[in-house]
Design a protein around this motif. Structure first.
Motif, PDB file in Angstrom:
ATOM      1  N   GLY A  38       0.620  -1.124   0.022  1.00  0.00           N
ATOM      2  CA  GLY A  38       0.110  -0.118  -0.086  1.00  0.00           C
ATOM      3  C   GLY A  38       0.915   1.337  -0.063  1.00  0.00           C
ATOM      4  N   GLY A  39       2.098   1.286   0.718  1.00  0.00           N
ATOM      5  CA  GLY A  39       2.762   2.393   0.717  1.00  0.00           C
ATOM      6  C   GLY A  39       3.769   2.492  -0.265  1.00  0.00           C
ATOM      7  N   VAL A  40       4.086   1.712  -1.344  1.00  0.00           N
ATOM      8  CA  VAL A  40       4.959   1.468  -2.372  1.00  0.00           C
ATOM      9  C   VAL A  40       4.717   2.845  -3.409  1.00  0.00           C
ATOM     10  CG1 VAL A  40       5.942   0.473  -4.317  1.00  0.00           C
ATOM     11  CG2 VAL A  40       5.443  -0.889  -2.131  1.00  0.00           C
ATOM     12  N   ARG A  41       3.278   3.141  -3.755  1.00  0.00           N
ATOM     13  CA  ARG A  41       3.056   4.143  -4.654  1.00  0.00           C
ATOM     14  C   ARG A  41       3.479   5.572  -3.970  1.00  0.00           C
ATOM     15  NH1 ARG A  41      -3.157   5.850  -4.158  1.00  0.00           N
ATOM     16  NH2 ARG A  41      -3.281   5.621  -1.837  1.00  0.00           N
ATOM     17  N   ARG A  42       3.995   5.791  -2.908  1.00  0.00           N
ATOM     18  CA  ARG A  42       4.438   6.801  -2.401  1.00  0.00           C
ATOM     19  C   ARG A  42       5.528   7.170  -3.356  1.00  0.00           C
ATOM     20  NH1 ARG A  42       4.614   8.515   2.941  1.00  0.00           N
ATOM     21  NH2 ARG A  42       4.459   6.397   3.655  1.00  0.00           N
ATOM     22  N   HIS A  43       6.382   6.591  -3.718  1.00  0.00           N
ATOM     23  CA  HIS A  43       7.352   6.965  -4.526  1.00  0.00           C
ATOM     24  C   HIS A  43       7.585   6.143  -5.940  1.00  0.00           C
ATOM     25  CE1 HIS A  43       9.126   3.319  -2.796  1.00  0.00           C
ATOM     26  NE2 HIS A  43       8.909   3.944  -1.302  1.00  0.00           N
ATOM     27  N   SER A  44       6.460   5.561  -6.175  1.00  0.00           N
ATOM     28  CA  SER A  44       6.585   4.588  -7.486  1.00  0.00           C
ATOM     29  C   SER A  44       5.385   5.005  -8.332  1.00  0.00           C
ATOM     30  CB  SER A  44       6.604   3.135  -7.173  1.00  0.00           C
ATOM     31  OG  SER A  44       6.359   2.371  -8.275  1.00  0.00           O
ATOM     32  N   ASN A  45       5.526   4.822  -9.728  1.00  0.00           N
ATOM     33  CA  ASN A  45       4.378   5.212 -10.581  1.00  0.00           C
ATOM     34  C   ASN A  45       4.117   4.036 -11.682  1.00  0.00           C
ATOM     35  OD1 ASN A  45       6.713   5.786 -12.057  1.00  0.00           O
ATOM     36  ND2 ASN A  45       5.861   7.653 -12.851  1.00  0.00           N
ATOM     37  N   GLU A 651      -5.243  21.016  -6.194  1.00  0.00           N
ATOM     38  CA  GLU A 651      -5.822  19.628  -6.239  1.00  0.00           C
ATOM     39  C   GLU A 651      -4.849  18.675  -7.063  1.00  0.00           C
ATOM     40  OE1 GLU A 651     -10.231  17.965  -7.510  1.00  0.00           O
ATOM     41  OE2 GLU A 651      -9.811  19.970  -7.176  1.00  0.00           O
ATOM     42  N   SER A 652      -4.574  19.155  -8.334  1.00  0.00           N
ATOM     43  CA  SER A 652      -3.590  18.323  -9.209  1.00  0.00           C
ATOM     44  C   SER A 652      -2.447  17.771  -8.473  1.00  0.00           C
ATOM     45  CB  SER A 652      -3.266  18.957 -10.335  1.00  0.00           C
ATOM     46  OG  SER A 652      -4.670  19.344 -10.995  1.00  0.00           O
ATOM     47  N   HIS A 653      -1.786  18.659  -7.714  1.00  0.00           N
ATOM     48  CA  HIS A 653      -0.527  18.387  -6.779  1.00  0.00           C
ATOM     49  C   HIS A 653      -0.852  17.374  -5.924  1.00  0.00           C
ATOM     50  CE1 HIS A 653       2.302  21.024  -8.402  1.00  0.00           C
ATOM     51  NE2 HIS A 653       1.714  22.292  -8.265  1.00  0.00           N
ATOM     52  N   ALA A 654      -2.018  17.300  -5.185  1.00  0.00           N
ATOM     53  CA  ALA A 654      -2.471  16.590  -4.063  1.00  0.00           C
ATOM     54  C   ALA A 654      -2.735  15.088  -4.709  1.00  0.00           C
ATOM     55  CB  ALA A 654      -3.757  17.073  -3.370  1.00  0.00           C
ATOM     56  N   ARG A 655      -3.407  15.214  -5.741  1.00  0.00           N
ATOM     57  CA  ARG A 655      -3.924  14.033  -6.633  1.00  0.00           C
ATOM     58  C   ARG A 655      -2.705  13.506  -7.110  1.00  0.00           C
ATOM     59  NH1 ARG A 655      -7.074  16.129  -9.703  1.00  0.00           N
ATOM     60  NH2 ARG A 655      -9.116  15.560  -8.418  1.00  0.00           N
ATOM     61  N   GLN A 656      -1.668  14.027  -7.665  1.00  0.00           N
ATOM     62  CA  GLN A 656      -0.471  13.425  -7.944  1.00  0.00           C
ATOM     63  C   GLN A 656       0.446  12.619  -6.962  1.00  0.00           C
ATOM     64  OE1 GLN A 656       0.378  12.878 -11.214  1.00  0.00           O
ATOM     65  NE2 GLN A 656       2.189  11.691 -10.640  1.00  0.00           N
ATOM     66  N   LEU A 657       0.364  13.050  -5.749  1.00  0.00           N
ATOM     67  CA  LEU A 657       1.025  12.235  -4.643  1.00  0.00           C
ATOM     68  C   LEU A 657       0.752  10.805  -4.678  1.00  0.00           C
ATOM     69  CD1 LEU A 657       0.834  15.068  -1.822  1.00  0.00           C
ATOM     70  CD2 LEU A 657       2.670  14.619  -3.257  1.00  0.00           C
ATOM     71  N   SER A 658      -0.455  10.466  -5.022  1.00  0.00           N
ATOM     72  CA  SER A 658      -0.834   8.988  -4.952  1.00  0.00           C
ATOM     73  C   SER A 658      -0.351   8.192  -6.246  1.00  0.00           C
ATOM     74  CB  SER A 658      -2.307   8.870  -4.921  1.00  0.00           C
ATOM     75  OG  SER A 658      -2.897   9.436  -6.154  1.00  0.00           O
ATOM     76  N   ASN A 659       0.203   8.978  -6.864  1.00  0.00           N
ATOM     77  CA  ASN A 659       0.899   8.132  -8.243  1.00  0.00           C
ATOM     78  C   ASN A 659       2.505   8.260  -8.331  1.00  0.00           C
ATOM     79  OD1 ASN A 659      -1.668   7.205  -9.073  1.00  0.00           O
ATOM     80  ND2 ASN A 659      -2.301   9.028  -9.734  1.00  0.00           N
ATOM     81  N   GLY A 660       3.082   8.602  -7.344  1.00  0.00           N
ATOM     82  CA  GLY A 660       4.574   8.981  -7.418  1.00  0.00           C
ATOM     83  C   GLY A 660       4.632  10.581  -7.469  1.00  0.00           C
ATOM     84  N   CYS A 661       5.133  11.226  -6.871  1.00  0.00           N
ATOM     85  CA  CYS A 661       5.267  12.752  -6.744  1.00  0.00           C
ATOM     86  C   CYS A 661       6.082  13.208  -8.278  1.00  0.00           C
ATOM     87  CB  CYS A 661       6.215  13.110  -5.570  1.00  0.00           C
ATOM     88  SG  CYS A 661       6.073  14.894  -5.326  1.00  0.00           S
ATOM     89  N   GLU A 662       5.518  14.178  -8.582  1.00  0.00           N
ATOM     90  CA  GLU A 662       6.148  14.846  -9.899  1.00  0.00           C
ATOM     91  C   GLU A 662       6.938  16.048  -9.185  1.00  0.00           C
ATOM     92  OE1 GLU A 662       6.151  14.722 -12.961  1.00  0.00           O
ATOM     93  OE2 GLU A 662       5.164  12.995 -13.206  1.00  0.00           O
ATOM     94  N   PHE A 663       7.922  16.115 -10.450  1.00  0.00           N
ATOM     95  CA  PHE A 663       8.987  17.221 -10.083  1.00  0.00           C
ATOM     96  C   PHE A 663       8.570  18.507  -9.692  1.00  0.00           C
ATOM     97  CE2 PHE A 663      12.638  19.843 -11.747  1.00  0.00           C
ATOM     98  CZ  PHE A 663      13.534  19.488 -10.526  1.00  0.00           C
ATOM     99  N   ILE A 664       7.639  18.793 -10.491  1.00  0.00           N
ATOM    100  CA  ILE A 664       6.922  20.225 -10.531  1.00  0.00           C
ATOM    101  C   ILE A 664       6.240  20.360  -9.104  1.00  0.00           C
ATOM    102  CG2 ILE A 664       7.009  20.499 -12.925  1.00  0.00           C
ATOM    103  CD1 ILE A 664       3.809  20.524 -12.718  1.00  0.00           C
TER     104      ILE A 664
END
Length: 713
Positions: A38-45, A651-664
C-alpha cells in the motif's frame, strides 16, 4: 457435453459448500497485500503495480461486504459449520483496512459520508449474524465474537474518520497557530542527517498544509527576524530538496493513510483497544474450542485460527508502526525536557523499521519528444493493435514516454535540481526589487540576456500549452542546426527539461495551468510526417514504417518495454528536423509574429517554431563565442517549469501524490518556502501589507514546530 455439465455441477456444489471459506480467506489475503504494497506508490508510478493495487483496494471492500451480506442470509444452522458466523466481525476489521492506505484517489476522501452509511449497514449485519447464530453457541464464543466486533467497529470507524480528515477543508482546520517563537531552521542547524531533515519536515508541515489548502502562511515577525533564509538556503542545497520531499511524503500520509487519526490521543486508544480486543478474542476462542471437543469442522477451525493469528499479527505491526513512527518522534521532540529517553528509544528503533530515506522522491522525471514520436515504426505489433482497438493515442502516450535519468546519461537529477534552485534564487531576488513578477514564464531570462524581441517575446506570451509546443519544436531544430560547440551537460539539461514539459503536456495535462490540451501536438506530428513523405517518398524516409518482425522475443520486448526518447533514433530525428527547416524557409521573410491574444496557432505551430529557431540561430551568430545560446533556451525552460509549478492547481498536486510525486510538485513547495521566509507573496514583498489573491486567506504562522493534526497526546 454431458461430462461438461457434470464438471460444472461439481464446481457449483464446491462453491455452495466452501464458498464462504474461500471468500473469507481472499478477504484476509487482500488485507495482507495492501499492508505490504500500500505504501509503495508513495515513490513509485509503476503502471502494473498501480493496477494490482487499485484492484486489491476495490476488491477488499467488495469482497468483505459481499461475504458479510451472504453470512446474514445463510443460517449455517448445522453445528459442524457454526463457526462460519464467527467470522462476521473479522470482516468488519477487514473493512477498516490497513493503516497505510485508506484512500486510493483523492476523490475517495470526499466519499466519507458514503462509507459512514456503509458502516451503519455492515455493523447491523454483523450484529445480526452474532445475535442469530452465535448467541446460542456458548458464552465463550459469544464473548469472543463481541470482543472482535468492538475491535472491528473501532477500526472501521477509524478509517472513515481518516477519510474525513483527508479533505482539503479538514486540512485547513488542522493548521495550528501557537505563540511559540522558534527559529524554523534551528533543528536543521544542529545536523543535516536524513533523520534530522525528517524532523525538520514535521516542524515545517503547517507550511505544506497551507500550500495545499490554498492558505497564505505569514511567519511570525520575530521568527522572521531570527531567521536568515538566504544563508540557510545556500547552505542546505540538496538537503533543502530532501526537506521538501519529506514534507510532501507527510502530506501523502495525511491524504491517503490513517496518519491524521493514528497520531492523536483517540488514535492511540483505538490501536491499543483493537490490539487488546484481538488478543482477548484469540484467548476466548482457544478456551471455547477446548471446551467444545470436536464439535466444529476442522477446516473451519483452521480458517478461524488463520484469521485470528493474522489479525493479531497485523494489529501488532500496526501498533509498532504507529508508536515507532516519525510522527511520534516529532511529538516527543516538541514535548521537550523529560522526554529525551523515550525519544531516543523510539528514534533508534524507528530508523530500523522505516528509515527516513524511504520518504524521499524516486528522482524520476518523465520524458516525451515529438520528433521521437514522429519517427516511430508504425508497423510494430503494438502500434497496429492499438490502432485497431482505437487506443492509438493511449499507446503513444504510454509506450513512447520515458524517464530521466537513463543509463547513458552524463547528467544527474541533482544537476537539474541545482539549475532550478539557482533560477529560483535569481527570480526571488528580482521579485524583491520588482524586476519581474510570478507570472513570468520565459520573459525574465529573455530580458536579462537582452533577447526579448520579436518571436522570442511573442512565444512566451501565448497560451501556455502552445508556448510549450513551439519552444519544444524550436529547441529540437536549434540543437540539430546549431554549429556552435555546446557543453554536453548543458545540451542534455536543455533536452531533459524540454522533454519533461512536453511529457506533462501530453501525458499529464492536468499538471499544467490553464486548459492544457493533451492532443495539441497531433497536428504538428501529422504535418511533419506529411512533409517527410513529400520530401523522401518511400526511400530514406525517416518516418517510413519498417518491415514487421515476428520474432517472439522482439514482440514481447516491444509490448512491455517503454520506447522513451533517450538517444534512440537520433539520425532519424536529425533528418526530420532538416525537413521541417527546409519546408519553412520560404516563410522566414514574410511571416510576422501573431497577436498573442488572438487566434490559436496550433495549426501553424511548426512554422512559428521554425521561425523561433531561426531567431535563436541568429542570436547565436551575434553572440559568437561570448555566450552559449543554449543558456538562454535552458533558462526559458527552467522558468516555464517554475511557472507550471506555481500555477498548477493544488488539487492536481495533491492527486499526483498518490501516483508518485511529480518534480514540479517539489518545485512548487520549494518556491513557497522561498516566499514564506522572504516575504514575497504574489506580487508584494511587504510582509505586513500583503494582499492575498482572491480566495486565499492569510494566516500568521507563529509556530513552525506546531502540531500536525488535531490534538495529540
Amino acid at each position: 457435453m454431458r461430462s461438461e455439465v457434470i464438471e460444472a455441477g461439481k464446481l457449483v456444489n464446491l462453491w455452495n459448500e466452501w464458498g464462504i471459506q474461500i471468500l473469507v480467506l481472499v478477504s484476509f489475503g487482500l488485507q495482507v497485500f495492501l499492508l505490504v504494497f500500500g505504501g509503495v506508490r508513495r515513490h513509485s508510478n509503476s503502471t502494473a503495480l498501480m493496477f494490482f493495487l487499485w484492484s486489491a483496494y476495490l476488491l477488499a471492500d467488495s469482497t468483505a461486504i459481499y461475504t458479510l451480506g451472504h453470512l446474514s442470509v445463510d443460517s449455517r444452522s448445522d453445528d459442524e459449520h457454526q463457526l462460519v458466523a464467527f467470522w462476521a466481525p473479522f470482516l468488519l476489521l477487514h473493512l477498516g483496512g490497513p493503516d497505510n492506505i485508506t484512500a486510493y484517489a483523492l476523490e475517495d476522501n470526499a466519499l466519507w459520508l458514503r462509507h459512514l452509511q456503509t458502516l451503519a449497514v455492515q455493523v447491523l449485519g454483523a450484529a445480526y449474524v452474532i445475535y442469530e447464530y452465535i448467541s446460542s453457541s456458548g458464552a465463550l464464543l459469544l464473548l469472543a465474537s463481541m470482543s472482535m466486533f468492538v475491535a472491528g467497529l473501532l477500526k472501521y470507524g477509524e478509517r472513515i474518520w481518516a477519510l474525513k480528515c483527508g479533505n482539503i477543508s479538514s486540512i485547513r482546520s488542522s493548521i495550528s497557530i501557537r505563540k511559540v517563537k522558534t527559529d524554523p531552521y534551528q533543528l536543521l542547524a544542529l545536523g543535516t542527517s536524513e533523520e534530522d531533515l525528517l524532523l525538520g519536515a514535521h516542524s515545517q508541515f503547517d507550511i505544506c498544509k497551507g500550500v495545499f489548502a490554498d492558505i497564505i502562511m505569514l511567519p511570525n515577525p520575530s521568527v522572521r527576524s531570527q531567521s536568515k533564509p538566504r544563508s540557510v538556503i545556500s547552505y542546505l542545497g540538496e538537503d533543502l530538496y530532501k526537506l521538501v520531499e519529506m514534507e510532501l511524503s507527510l502530506m501523502y500520509d495525511f491524504l491517503y493513510t490513517k496518519a491524521a487519526v493514528i497520531h492523536t490521543w483517540y488514535g492511540f486508544c483505538i490501536h491499543f483497544i483493537s490490539l487488546f480486543g484481538t488478543a482477548t478474542t484469540f484467548l476466548l476462542f482457544q478456551l471455547s474450542i477446548n471446551s467444545s471437543g470436536n464439535r466444529y469442522s476442522r477446516v473451519d477451525v483452521a480458517i478461524s485460527y488463520v484469521l485470528l493469528v493474522g489479525a493479531l499479527v497485523l494489529e501488532i505491526i500496526s501498533v509498532c508502526r504507529a508508536v515507532l513512527s516519525t510522527w511520534t518522534c516529532s511529538l516527543l521532540h516538541r514535548r521537550g525536557r523529560g522526554w529525551e529517553w523515550p525519544l531516543h528509544i523510539v528514534t533508534s528503533l524507528g530508523q530500523r523499521v522505516h528509515p527516513a530515506s524511504r520518504r524521499l522522491w524516486s528522482g524520476s522525471i518523465g520524458q516525451y519528444n515529438l520528433f521521437h514520436l514522429c519517427t516511430r515504426n508504425t508497423n510494430e505489433i503494438g502500434s497496429r493493435l492499438a490502432m485497431k482497438l482505437g487506443l492509438e493515442d493511449w499507446w503513444n502516450k504510454m509506450h513512447f514516454s520515458g524517464t530521466f535519468p537513463h543509463a547513458n546519461s552524463s547528467l544527474s537529477i541533482q544537476d537539474i535540481k541545482k539549475l532550478v534552485l539557482e533560477a529560483l534564487r535569481s527570480k526571488e531576488q528580482a521579485l524583491q526589487h520588482q524586476d519581474t513578477d510570478l507570472n513570468s514564464r520565459g520573459s525574465f531570462i529573455l530580458k536579462r540576456m537582452e533577447a526579448y524581441k520579436d518571436f522570442a517575446r511573442w512565444s512566451v506570451n501565448i497560451d501556455f500549452d502552445e508556448s510549450i509546443l513551439v519552444w519544444h519544436i524550436a529547441t529540437e531544430v536549434y540543437i540539430r542546426k546549431s554549429k556552435a560547440k555546446h557543453a554536453k551537460e548543458l545540451l542534455e539539461a536543455t533536452e531533459v527539461l524540454s522533454n519533461y514539459l512536453m511529457f506533462l503536456l501530453v501525458v499529464k495535462p492536468n499538471m499544467l495551468p490553464g486548459a492544457a490540451r493533451h492532443n495539441i501536438h497531433l497536428t504538428s506530428c501529422e504535418q511533419l510526417e506529411g512533409q517527410c513523405r513529400m520530401r523522401f517518398g518511400d526511400k530514406d524516409n525517416p518516418v517510413a514504417p519498417s518491415p514487421v518482425s515476428w520474432n517472439p522475443y522482439y514482440i514481447l520486448k516491444e509490448l512491455f518495454h517503454h520506447d522513451g526518447p533517450s538517444c534512440s533514433r537520433i539520425p532519424r530525428r536529425e533528418k526530420l528536423a532538416e525537413v521541417a527547416w527546409s519546408f519553412s524557409q520560404f516563410a522566414l521573410g514574410s511571416v510576422r509574429a501573431p497577436n498573442p491574444h488572438g487566434d490559436s496557432i496550433r495549426d501553424n505551430a511548426n512554422m512559428y517554431a521554425i521561425l523561433l529557431a531561426n531567431e535563436l540561430l541568429s542570436i547565436e551568430l551575434q553572440w559568437q563565442d561570448q555566450r552559449d545560446t543554449l543558456e538562454l533556451i535552458l533558462g526559458v525552460w527552467v522558468e516555464m517549469s517554475l511557472y507550471a509549478a506555481d500555477h498548477c492547481s493544488q488539487e492536481s498536486h495533491a492527486r499526483q501524490l498518490s501516483n508518485g510525486c511529480e518534480f514540479i510538485t517539489i518545485v512548487s513547495l520549494l518556491a513557497h518556502h522561498f516566499k514564506y521566509y522572504s516575504g514575497v507573496f504574489r506580487g508584494t514583498d511587504n510582509l505586513g501589507e500583503d494582499k492575498p489573491a482572491s480566495g486565499n486567506s492569510p494566516i500568521t504562522e507563529n509556530n513552525p514546530m506546531s502540531e500536525n493534526c488535531g490534538n495529540l497526546v
